[in-house]
Motif scaffolding. Structure first.
Motif, PDB file in Angstrom:
ATOM      1  N   UNK A   4       0.731  -1.301   0.100  1.00  0.00           N
ATOM      2  CA  UNK A   4       0.009   0.164  -0.072  1.00  0.00           C
ATOM      3  C   UNK A   4       0.939   1.251   0.120  1.00  0.00           C
ATOM      4  N   UNK A   5       2.159   1.164   0.804  1.00  0.00           N
ATOM      5  CA  UNK A   5       2.744   2.225   0.757  1.00  0.00           C
ATOM      6  C   UNK A   5       3.644   2.682  -0.688  1.00  0.00           C
ATOM      7  N   UNK A   6       3.784   1.687  -1.296  1.00  0.00           N
ATOM      8  CA  UNK A   6       4.332   1.910  -2.472  1.00  0.00           C
ATOM      9  C   UNK A   6       3.473   2.661  -3.718  1.00  0.00           C
ATOM     10  N   UNK A   7       1.907   1.779  -3.399  1.00  0.00           N
ATOM     11  CA  UNK A   7       0.909   2.487  -4.377  1.00  0.00           C
ATOM     12  C   UNK A   7       0.625   3.819  -4.035  1.00  0.00           C
ATOM     13  N   UNK A   8       0.811   4.260  -2.782  1.00  0.00           N
ATOM     14  CA  UNK A   8       0.335   5.572  -2.517  1.00  0.00           C
ATOM     15  C   UNK A   8       1.396   6.421  -2.856  1.00  0.00           C
ATOM     16  N   UNK A   9       2.699   5.942  -2.633  1.00  0.00           N
ATOM     17  CA  UNK A   9       3.872   6.822  -3.271  1.00  0.00           C
ATOM     18  C   UNK A   9       3.755   6.997  -4.945  1.00  0.00           C
ATOM     19  N   UNK A  10       3.170   5.996  -5.608  1.00  0.00           N
ATOM     20  CA  UNK A  10       3.201   6.358  -7.101  1.00  0.00           C
ATOM     21  C   UNK A  10       1.925   7.186  -7.225  1.00  0.00           C
ATOM     22  N   UNK A  11       1.075   7.278  -6.419  1.00  0.00           N
ATOM     23  CA  UNK A  11       0.003   8.284  -6.673  1.00  0.00           C
ATOM     24  C   UNK A  11       0.449   9.730  -6.169  1.00  0.00           C
ATOM     25  N   UNK A  12       1.316   9.837  -5.162  1.00  0.00           N
ATOM     26  CA  UNK A  12       1.780  10.958  -4.711  1.00  0.00           C
ATOM     27  C   UNK A  12       2.716  11.624  -5.844  1.00  0.00           C
ATOM     28  N   UNK A  13       3.471  10.692  -6.326  1.00  0.00           N
ATOM     29  CA  UNK A  13       4.235  11.120  -7.630  1.00  0.00           C
ATOM     30  C   UNK A  13       3.564  11.771  -8.604  1.00  0.00           C
ATOM     31  N   UNK A  34       7.082   2.258 -11.126  1.00  0.00           N
ATOM     32  CA  UNK A  34       6.287   1.973 -12.144  1.00  0.00           C
ATOM     33  C   UNK A  34       6.550   0.802 -12.910  1.00  0.00           C
ATOM     34  N   UNK A  35       7.636   0.388 -12.789  1.00  0.00           N
ATOM     35  CA  UNK A  35       8.475  -0.933 -13.387  1.00  0.00           C
ATOM     36  C   UNK A  35       8.100  -1.858 -12.577  1.00  0.00           C
ATOM     37  N   UNK A  37       5.496  -1.916 -10.326  1.00  0.00           N
ATOM     38  CA  UNK A  37       4.094  -1.950 -10.515  1.00  0.00           C
ATOM     39  C   UNK A  37       3.657  -3.005 -11.774  1.00  0.00           C
ATOM     40  N   UNK A  38       4.255  -2.598 -12.844  1.00  0.00           N
ATOM     41  CA  UNK A  38       4.028  -3.403 -14.039  1.00  0.00           C
ATOM     42  C   UNK A  38       4.471  -4.685 -14.106  1.00  0.00           C
ATOM     43  N   UNK A  39       5.528  -5.129 -13.389  1.00  0.00           N
ATOM     44  CA  UNK A  39       5.902  -6.235 -13.325  1.00  0.00           C
ATOM     45  C   UNK A  39       4.934  -7.169 -12.516  1.00  0.00           C
ATOM     46  N   UNK A  40       4.424  -6.644 -11.537  1.00  0.00           N
ATOM     47  CA  UNK A  40       3.671  -7.270 -10.786  1.00  0.00           C
ATOM     48  C   UNK A  40       1.959  -7.387 -11.577  1.00  0.00           C
ATOM     49  N   UNK A  41       1.785  -6.540 -12.233  1.00  0.00           N
ATOM     50  CA  UNK A  41       0.482  -6.594 -12.980  1.00  0.00           C
ATOM     51  C   UNK A  41       0.846  -7.783 -14.133  1.00  0.00           C
TER      52      UNK A  41
END
Length: 78
Positions: A4-13, A34-35, A37-41
């Motif tokens: 959740x922290x990384x997703x929140x950071x993506x949104x903040x950036x 982003x890389x 995140x995309x790897x996980x998707x």
């Protein structure tokens, strides 16, 4: 899955990039997040794809050959 922290950071950036712009350090961080995140998707999608089975109205397995090959490769690797 991304924390959740990384997703929140993506949104903040993303918001900061839209509003004020990012410095070089933030741009690098955004790119790396982003890389990841995309790897996980992609991994999640591939796992869903491997578990897919297509059945026609008569009950015959008509799963595409590529999906069957992917399943076979996965079974042979374990």
């Amino acid at each position: 899955m991304l924390s959740k922290e990384k997703l929140d950071r993506i949104n903040v950036l993303a918001k900061k990039a839209k509003d004020d712009g990012l410095n070089l350090k933030e741009q690098k961080e955004q790119k790396e997040l982003r890389e990841e995140y995309l790897k996980n998707v992609r991994k999640s999608f591939k796992n869903q794809f491997k578990s897919m089975k297509v059945v026609d109205p008569e009950g015959n397995d008509v799963t595409p050959k590529k999906v069957q090959e992917l399943k076979d490769r996965e079974r042979n690797n374990h």
